[in-house]
Design a protein around this motif. Structure first.
Motif, mmCIF file in Angstrom:
data_model
loop_
_atom_site.group_PDB
_atom_site.id
_atom_site.type_symbol
_atom_site.label_atom_id
_atom_site.label_comp_id
_atom_site.label_asym_id
_atom_site.label_seq_id
_atom_site.Cartn_x
_atom_site.Cartn_y
_atom_site.Cartn_z
ATOM 1 N N GLY A 1 0.780 2.339 -5.093
ATOM 2 C CA GLY A 1 0.202 1.484 -4.050
ATOM 3 C C GLY A 1 -0.729 0.472 -4.683
ATOM 4 N N GLY A 2 -0.715 -0.742 -4.142
ATOM 5 C CA GLY A 2 -1.562 -1.798 -4.704
ATOM 6 C C GLY A 2 -1.056 -3.166 -4.313
ATOM 7 N N PHE A 3 -0.917 -4.024 -5.305
ATOM 8 C CA PHE A 3 -0.514 -5.408 -5.063
ATOM 9 C C PHE A 3 0.599 -5.790 -6.034
ATOM 10 C CE2 PHE A 3 -5.001 -4.692 -4.331
ATOM 11 C CZ PHE A 3 -5.125 -5.040 -2.997
ATOM 12 N N PHE A 4 1.571 -6.519 -5.518
ATOM 13 C CA PHE A 4 2.727 -6.915 -6.314
ATOM 14 C C PHE A 4 2.895 -8.424 -6.226
ATOM 15 C CE2 PHE A 4 7.336 -7.868 -6.365
ATOM 16 C CZ PHE A 4 7.576 -7.551 -7.699
ATOM 17 N N CYS A 5 2.954 -9.065 -7.381
ATOM 18 C CA CYS A 5 3.149 -10.522 -7.403
ATOM 19 C C CYS A 5 4.642 -10.820 -7.491
ATOM 20 C CB CYS A 5 2.413 -11.141 -8.590
ATOM 21 S SG CYS A 5 2.517 -12.942 -8.577
ATOM 22 N N PRO A 6 5.229 -11.416 -6.479
ATOM 23 C CA PRO A 6 6.670 -11.651 -6.482
ATOM 24 C C PRO A 6 7.108 -12.738 -7.461
ATOM 25 C CG PRO A 6 5.683 -12.641 -4.541
ATOM 26 C CD PRO A 6 4.590 -11.895 -5.242
ATOM 27 N N LYS B 1 0.801 -1.224 0.000
ATOM 28 C CA LYS B 1 0.000 0.000 0.000
ATOM 29 C C LYS B 1 0.836 1.278 0.000
ATOM 30 C CE LYS B 1 -0.592 0.078 5.017
ATOM 31 N NZ LYS B 1 -1.552 0.081 6.117
ATOM 32 N N GLU B 2 2.136 1.170 0.342
ATOM 33 C CA GLU B 2 2.972 2.369 0.414
ATOM 34 C C GLU B 2 3.213 2.938 -0.988
ATOM 35 O OE1 GLU B 2 3.791 -0.709 1.094
ATOM 36 O OE2 GLU B 2 5.723 -1.208 0.244
ATOM 37 N N ASP C 1 11.584 -0.280 -3.784
ATOM 38 C CA ASP C 1 11.832 -1.403 -4.686
ATOM 39 C C ASP C 1 10.860 -1.467 -5.861
ATOM 40 O OD1 ASP C 1 9.814 -1.979 -2.819
ATOM 41 O OD2 ASP C 1 10.078 -4.134 -3.076
ATOM 42 N N LEU C 2 9.804 -0.658 -5.831
ATOM 43 C CA LEU C 2 8.816 -0.700 -6.920
ATOM 44 C C LEU C 2 8.840 0.560 -7.772
ATOM 45 C CD1 LEU C 2 5.867 -2.380 -4.983
ATOM 46 C CD2 LEU C 2 7.451 -3.432 -6.585
#
Length: 199
Positions: free
Chosen positions: A151-156, A138-139, A144-145
């Motif tokens: 903000g949201g969702f990151f699939c590693p 959410k930051e 690193d992004l």
């Protein structure tokens, strides 16, 4: 004086042995059949795994996410802040499907917030690429992004990125937005995931 006669059949003993053998045989057949027949019906746990699940929204603070398991997959419930909602409109030009035309969600969630009530976001927490579970990031402008991370969702697993409405960014491996399951509000602070039928 009586003589012992071999090979003489006693009809009473024969009937008794036949009856006793039949009772024991029937008992053994029932003992074998009960677990077998029982295995043909789903267990209470299996039934519960597919049943709609209630979520108490009182436990979630603004900006927090609660994860629940429903039908073997993680499902997220997020209480979005006004800042998170304000960011959504700024993301459209960066998204592959900003209007969720090619994505799976109930009709009442086919909007920018992809939700029945904008502040409550519900999604299946599984990437639409290969089934990994993205992380909640959410930051804004996470180091690193990138500075443009909203903000949201990151699939590693394969680096797919989704905004706070589960909409996938353009050029990502994930082909569609995150799935929104059917749900309804039982009260202002209680949600039911897995059922959106009218009472």
């Amino acid at each position: 004086m009586s003589a012992i006669v071999l090979n003489e059949v006693d009809p009473k003993k024969r009937r008794f042995l036949i009856a006793a053998t039949s009772v024991v045989g029937a008992g053994a057949a029932v003992a074998v059949a009960v677990p077998f027949v029982g295995s043909m019906f789903p267990s209470a746990r299996a039934l519960a795994a597919g049943a709609p699940i209630e979520v108490d929204l009182v436990k979630i603070e603004p900006g927090q996410m609660l994860t629940v398991e429903f039908r073997g997959a993680p499902h997220w419930v997020i209480k979005r802040t006004p800042e998170m909602l304000a960011q959504l409109a700024k993301n459209d030009k960066l998204l592959a499907d900003p209007k969720s035309e090619g994505s799976k969600q109930p009709e009442y969630a086919k909007n920018e917030a992809r939700a029945m009530k904008p502040e409550i976001f519900v999604a299946r927490g599984v990437c639409t690429h290969l089934g990994c579970s993205p992380t909640f990031r959410k930051e804004i402008a996470a180091a690193d992004l990138g500075a443009d991370w909203p903000g949201g969702f990151f699939c590693p697993c394969h680096q797919s990125k989704f905004d706070m409405s589960g909409r996938v960014f353009a050029g990502m491996p994930a082909p569609t937005n995150l799935v929104i399951p059917p749900y309804k509000f039982l009260a202002d602070s209680k949600l039911l995931i897995g059922d959106d039928s009218k009472a």
